[in-house]
Design an enzyme around this catalytic site. Structure first.
Site, mmCIF file in Angstrom:
data_model
loop_
_atom_site.group_PDB
_atom_site.id
_atom_site.type_symbol
_atom_site.label_atom_id
_atom_site.label_comp_id
_atom_site.label_asym_id
_atom_site.label_seq_id
_atom_site.Cartn_x
_atom_site.Cartn_y
_atom_site.Cartn_z
ATOM 1 C CE LYS A 22 -3.696 -2.574 0.628
ATOM 2 N NZ LYS A 22 -4.442 -2.972 -0.584
ATOM 3 C CG HIS A 132 12.520 -8.976 -2.729
ATOM 4 N ND1 HIS A 132 13.306 -9.863 -2.030
ATOM 5 C CD2 HIS A 132 11.492 -8.645 -1.903
ATOM 6 C CE1 HIS A 132 12.754 -10.063 -0.821
ATOM 7 N NE2 HIS A 132 11.670 -9.327 -0.724
ATOM 8 C CG ASP A 167 11.723 -6.802 4.407
ATOM 9 O OD1 ASP A 167 11.155 -5.741 4.113
ATOM 10 O OD2 ASP A 167 11.262 -7.927 4.120
ATOM 11 C CG HIS A 169 9.965 -11.078 2.575
ATOM 12 N ND1 HIS A 169 9.172 -10.064 3.080
ATOM 13 C CD2 HIS A 169 9.154 -12.127 2.335
ATOM 14 C CE1 HIS A 169 7.911 -10.496 3.130
ATOM 15 N NE2 HIS A 169 7.871 -11.742 2.683
ATOM 16 C CG ASP A 256 8.313 -7.392 5.964
ATOM 17 O OD1 ASP A 256 9.378 -7.132 6.575
ATOM 18 O OD2 ASP A 256 8.283 -7.671 4.744
HETATM 19 ZN ZN LIG Z 1 9.542 -8.046 3.287
#
Ligand SMILES: [Zn+2]
Length: 372
Positions: A22, A132, A167, A169, A256
């Site tokens: 978002k 990423h 993060d 990830h 996150d």
């Molecule tokens: Zn992430």
């Protein structure tokens, strides 16, 4: 002086109503920071994003990919879209996607240059951290890798860089960019790749050739809480920074990993996020701070507001300004207080045992490879 990127011009870009990324979270965060008086304050300079040039983007991305992204954005049907990771649910070609990527990247590069030139002690681009994206491929909601481009700008100034990515990830695109050099030490703390995108970031990925020992990956099992993170930071992350002695620290502050995220399953508390930011601040090394993921919007707003306050040595009150509540209500969001109330629970025995083993292994096999 500290530099803050005003992200509000980026709010016109929209990944789509059903996409978890978002862009409005940037506006809500910036407005809260502003209402707390942390925009118009002595010692703070606000800058607007400007688009990265194609030449700048070529420091990491390949020309063919940039061309495909630009053409797709212009509405043209590009047959090999999918081979570049574009047009999937994750990486949609929304109107202005090329401009979005280049504006975020330009802002991160400007922040990098300000820090490298000594014009800023800390520069924060909360819209950045799109870690990423690969040279010829969009990935994980990231079309242009602003992090890799900003670090390339730092290298052009002759700087030695530590990259800290918290993060949820794995920071795969940034690791890929600097895997074979010892000029950048990449450290990523993330949810184990067996359980989440992008499926990489294992301990054995520790760099290659001259870069061997200069990629550190700390995969954590779902449910890892503050007890695990405390050990990771105290015994691996900060000792690694001490050993490496960087000129510049770059952080990807994805929110996150904080408990309650809608995509990831880690259990960092907001208080620990704030302590991490404070510890980076206390290093007193010029600092390029970037945003990242974060799919529970309230976590993002809280984390990055507290982060910017810490960067400026300000302790914010818990009370949320009423004007912000009115604005947030339009997005169905309400915050009772700035820090909320998260119970500080321990990790389960299984998660803790695995983490202890991971930490001991990295301490023994990876940390000693880092040299100043
Ligand atoms: Zn992430």
């Amino acid at each position: 002086m500290n530099v803050l990127v005003d992200p509000r011009t980026l709010l016109e870009f929209n990944f789509g109503d059903y996409h978890p990324f978002k862009t409005y979270r940037l506006g809500l965060t910036y407005d809260l920071i502003d209402l707390y008086g942390l925009v118009s304050r002595e010692g703070i300079t606000v800058i607007e994003p400007r688009a990265a040039t194609e030449e700048e983007a070529l420091a990491f991305h390949n020309e063919g990919y940039l061309e495909v992204l630009r053409l797709a954005d212009s509405g043209m049907w590009v047959p090999n879209l999918f081979s570049h990771g574009l047009g999937s649910g994750d990486n949609p070609v929304f109107p202005g996607v090329y401009e979005w990527g280049m504006l975020v990247a330009g802002a991160s590069i400007d922040c990098a240059n300000a820090v490298a030139a000594g014009d800023a002690s800390i520069a924060f681009n909360m819209a950045g951290g799109l870690h990423h994206a690969m040279p010829a491929c969009a990935s994980g909601f990231c079309h242009i890798n602003d992090v890799a481009l900003a670090i390339h700008a730092l290298l052009a100034h002759g700087k030695r860089v530590v990259y800290l990515d918290i993060d949820a990830h794995h920071g795969d695109g940034v690791q890929h960019a600097f895997y074979k050099t010892d000029r950048v030490l990449t450290i990523s703390v993330h949810q184990d790749g067996h359980t989440i995108f992008p499926g990489t970031g294992f301990i054995g990925e520790m760099g290659q050739d001259a870069g061997r020992g200069y990629a550190m990956n700390i995969p954590l099992h779902p449910g890892a809480r503050d007890d695990v993170y405390e050990r990771v930071f105290s015994e691996l992350v900060f000792p690694a920074v001490d050993r490496y002695k960087p000129d510049i620290v770059v952080t990807q502050l994805g929110a996150d990993a904080i408990i309650g995220d809608l995509v990831a399953s880690l259990g960092m508390s907001l208080a620990l996020f704030e302590r991490f930011v404070t510890r980076v601040r206390d290093l007193e090394i010029p600092w390029l701070a970037l945003g990242g993921g974060g799919y529970a919007v309230e976590n993002v707003v809280r984390a990055w507001t507290l982060a910017w306050a810490r960067m400026n040595d300000v302790e914010l009150p818990d009370e949320i300004p009423a004007q912000w509540q009115t604005e947030a209500a339009r997005y169905g969001l309400a915050l009772g207080s700035l820090r909320g109330s998260q119970a500080d629970e321990p990790s389960t025995h299984r998660v803790l045992d695995t983490a202890n083993h991971t930490i001991d292994t990295i301490k023994q096999d990876v940390l000693p490879l880092i040299n100043p």
